[in-house]
Design a protein around this motif. Sequence first.
Motif, PDB file in Angstrom:
ATOM      1  N   ILE A 178      -3.271   9.488 -18.365  1.00 11.17           N
ATOM      2  CA  ILE A 178      -2.613   9.687 -17.064  1.00 11.17           C
ATOM      3  C   ILE A 178      -1.501   8.656 -17.058  1.00 11.17           C
ATOM      4  O   ILE A 178      -1.669   7.526 -16.616  1.00 11.17           O
ATOM      5  N   ASP A 179      -0.365   9.052 -17.588  1.00 10.39           N
ATOM      6  CA  ASP A 179       0.627   8.065 -17.989  1.00 10.39           C
ATOM      7  C   ASP A 179       1.520   7.633 -16.825  1.00 10.39           C
ATOM      8  O   ASP A 179       2.637   8.098 -16.668  1.00 10.39           O
ATOM      9  N   GLU A 180       0.998   6.723 -16.041  1.00 12.06           N
ATOM     10  CA  GLU A 180       1.755   6.186 -14.896  1.00 12.06           C
ATOM     11  C   GLU A 180       2.421   4.870 -15.287  1.00 12.06           C
ATOM     12  O   GLU A 180       2.523   3.947 -14.476  1.00 12.06           O
ATOM     13  N   ILE A 239       0.863  -1.184   0.000  1.00 11.22           N
ATOM     14  CA  ILE A 239       0.000   0.000   0.000  1.00 11.22           C
ATOM     15  C   ILE A 239       0.898   1.232   0.000  1.00 11.22           C
ATOM     16  O   ILE A 239       1.823   1.338   0.812  1.00 11.22           O
ATOM     17  N   ARG A 240       0.627   2.144  -0.914  1.00 10.55           N
ATOM     18  CA  ARG A 240       1.385   3.396  -0.991  1.00 10.55           C
ATOM     19  C   ARG A 240       0.571   4.364  -1.832  1.00 10.55           C
ATOM     20  O   ARG A 240      -0.396   3.941  -2.496  1.00 10.55           O
ATOM     21  N   SER A 241       0.938   5.641  -1.801  1.00  7.36           N
ATOM     22  CA  SER A 241       0.200   6.604  -2.638  1.00  7.36           C
ATOM     23  C   SER A 241       1.173   7.537  -3.345  1.00  7.36           C
ATOM     24  O   SER A 241       0.815   8.644  -3.712  1.00  7.36           O
ATOM     25  N   ASN A 242       2.411   7.081  -3.562  1.00  2.64           N
ATOM     26  CA  ASN A 242       3.477   7.943  -4.078  1.00  2.64           C
ATOM     27  C   ASN A 242       3.496   7.981  -5.600  1.00  2.64           C
ATOM     28  O   ASN A 242       4.542   7.807  -6.219  1.00  2.64           O
ATOM     29  N   TYR A 243       2.337   8.210  -6.218  1.00  2.00           N
ATOM     30  CA  TYR A 243       2.256   8.260  -7.681  1.00  2.00           C
ATOM     31  C   TYR A 243       2.574   9.660  -8.189  1.00  2.00           C
ATOM     32  O   TYR A 243       2.401  10.653  -7.467  1.00  2.00           O
ATOM     33  N   LEU A 244       3.005   9.733  -9.442  1.00  5.36           N
ATOM     34  CA  LEU A 244       3.539  11.001  -9.948  1.00  5.36           C
ATOM     35  C   LEU A 244       2.465  12.052 -10.257  1.00  5.36           C
ATOM     36  O   LEU A 244       2.559  13.190  -9.816  1.00  5.36           O
ATOM     37  N   TYR A 245       1.467  11.671 -11.000  1.00  9.34           N
ATOM     38  CA  TYR A 245       0.548  12.696 -11.518  1.00  9.34           C
ATOM     39  C   TYR A 245      -0.512  13.065 -10.480  1.00  9.34           C
ATOM     40  O   TYR A 245      -0.892  12.249  -9.637  1.00  9.34           O
ATOM     41  N   ASP A 246      -1.004  14.313 -10.593  1.00 10.21           N
ATOM     42  CA  ASP A 246      -1.954  14.843  -9.616  1.00 10.21           C
ATOM     43  C   ASP A 246      -3.190  13.934  -9.496  1.00 10.21           C
ATOM     44  O   ASP A 246      -3.657  13.658  -8.397  1.00 10.21           O
ATOM     45  N   ASP A 288      -2.096   3.282 -20.475  1.00 10.00           N
ATOM     46  CA  ASP A 288      -1.323   4.254 -19.679  1.00 10.00           C
ATOM     47  C   ASP A 288      -1.115   3.779 -18.246  1.00 10.00           C
ATOM     48  O   ASP A 288      -0.645   4.526 -17.390  1.00 10.00           O
ATOM     49  N   ARG A 289      -1.479   2.538 -17.973  1.00  9.36           N
ATOM     50  CA  ARG A 289      -1.273   1.926 -16.641  1.00  9.36           C
ATOM     51  C   ARG A 289      -2.050   2.641 -15.546  1.00  9.36           C
ATOM     52  O   ARG A 289      -1.702   2.555 -14.363  1.00  9.36           O
ATOM     53  N   SER A 290      -3.095   3.355 -15.898  1.00  8.08           N
ATOM     54  CA  SER A 290      -3.983   3.956 -14.895  1.00  8.08           C
ATOM     55  C   SER A 290      -5.349   3.292 -15.028  1.00  8.08           C
ATOM     56  O   SER A 290      -5.700   2.775 -16.096  1.00  8.08           O
ATOM     57  N   PRO A 291      -6.148   3.319 -13.963  1.00 11.85           N
ATOM     58  CA  PRO A 291      -7.422   2.598 -14.003  1.00 11.85           C
ATOM     59  C   PRO A 291      -8.490   3.293 -14.853  1.00 11.85           C
ATOM     60  O   PRO A 291      -8.323   4.456 -15.230  1.00 11.85           O
TER      61      PRO A 291
END
Length: 417
Positions: free
Chosen positions: A407-409, A80-87, A346-349
């Motif tokens: 949202i290119d994660e 569990i973490r929330s350290n993603y790049l985009y807002d 883009d690996r986002s949901p």
Amino acid sequence: MRRFSLLTLLKEATNAHQGWGRQWRAPEPKVGYDAVIVGGGGHGLATAYYLAKEHGMRNIAVLEKGWIGGGNTGRNTTIIRSNYLYDESAAIYEHALKLWEGLSQELNYNVMYSARGVMMLAHNVHDVQSFKRHVYANRLNGVDNEWLTPEEAKEFCPPLNISKRLRYPVMGAALQRRGGTARHDAVAWGYARGADAMGVDIIQNCEVTGIRRGLSGAVEGVETTRGFIRTPRIGVVAAGHTSVIMEKAGVRMPLESFPLQALVSEPVKPVFPCVVMSNAVHAYISQSDKGELVIGAGTDQYVSYSQQGGIHIATHTLDAICELFPQFTRMRMLRNWGGIVDVTPDRSPIIGKTPVQGLFVNCGWGTGGFKATPGSGHVFAHTIAKGEPHPIAAPFTMDRFRTGRLIDEAAAAAVAH
Ligand code: FAD
Ligand code: PYC
């Protein structure tokens, strides 16, 4: 529903735990519901829980083809973490992390959320630059993240090998202290118990085999292995099998399904205090409360529905783990398994409405959706109940693959896709 408390625990301790009763019912499907959730993983169960609790929708069912939590929810490595790049990503994962912090109390069920810190290792100049960028971006978004030198990383995680003579030397690390782990089954069970207590029917061994649409094109109900169930609203939350189900309503999803595997060692005394992830070498590791080392690998390189991964992928991961933590070289692995993860371009949901009236979808969490479970269920319930996206979910529509507002994660899952 019987509440868990010190008093009831003490009482049951003297009663050989005979008085707890069932945690949720095993109802027969009704003829119809106000809404049906397809998929009894953590996300589907959380959606049902918040639909009932926050939107007053109690005449609803969760349909699960196997047993609840038997999909990726019960197969993941629980980071569990929330350290993603985009807002947009930081907003949704941080929403989830805040819910994790109070989830055991919310559900009156110990989900064993443990904020032991998630440390992501940098092994080359690119990693250093990229993780520092994450640290700065996260802080601007109010998400905790800090940069550690190799020595500080070793102080935080003593088994870490920071010798400069490694093939992938540790050049530093990004640490999110509020990150950690939780007990995956307990998350499914806690949401199931809470939803059931509010009247939600949780129906296991009930596979959705078709989606019926009326003349207007709107959904009318689902065909299942236990008969037709009428409903005006369907929420599909089926991870790696989402595209198979959506196809039955004529909707083609921008998804690929890959096996992702994990393995655990024999249990040992507490030896590993945190979670460590390494993008460059495709390995991540933590220690469960039972004492097993929990180790995960990258996805297979080919799409598949086989719940096993290639042996070479696990071998590569174990090589990396042994180099980073030489003291584990002599440990024996107990078992390994795979899950089918649903990966977007883009690996986002994808969370939201679909072109079919009454059909909603929540998918594309890929290799990283466990951490999102409470937040995902919370915003998806809003979307289904109101017919409009929750503000946090609004950027995650399927439409972004038409408009190009991605949202290119792609690197966010921290393992190679
Ligand atoms: P699931 O738990 O898979 O639930 C979907 C359910 O739908 C399943 O129970 C399935 O049986 C059911 N279903 C499918 N088809 C039908 C049908 N036709 N009818 C009825 N039911 C159906 N994420 C992290 O954040 N941290 C991690 O450390 C992490 N590690 C991972 C390690 C592995 C090995 C794997 C496989 C995944 C990992 N993930 C991780 C990803 C995470 O597990 C998933 O993103 C998340 O659990 C998805 O939850 P879900 O509820 O959407 O899916
Ligand atoms: O998203 O943090 C993550 C993760 C770790 C392992 C698999 N996914």
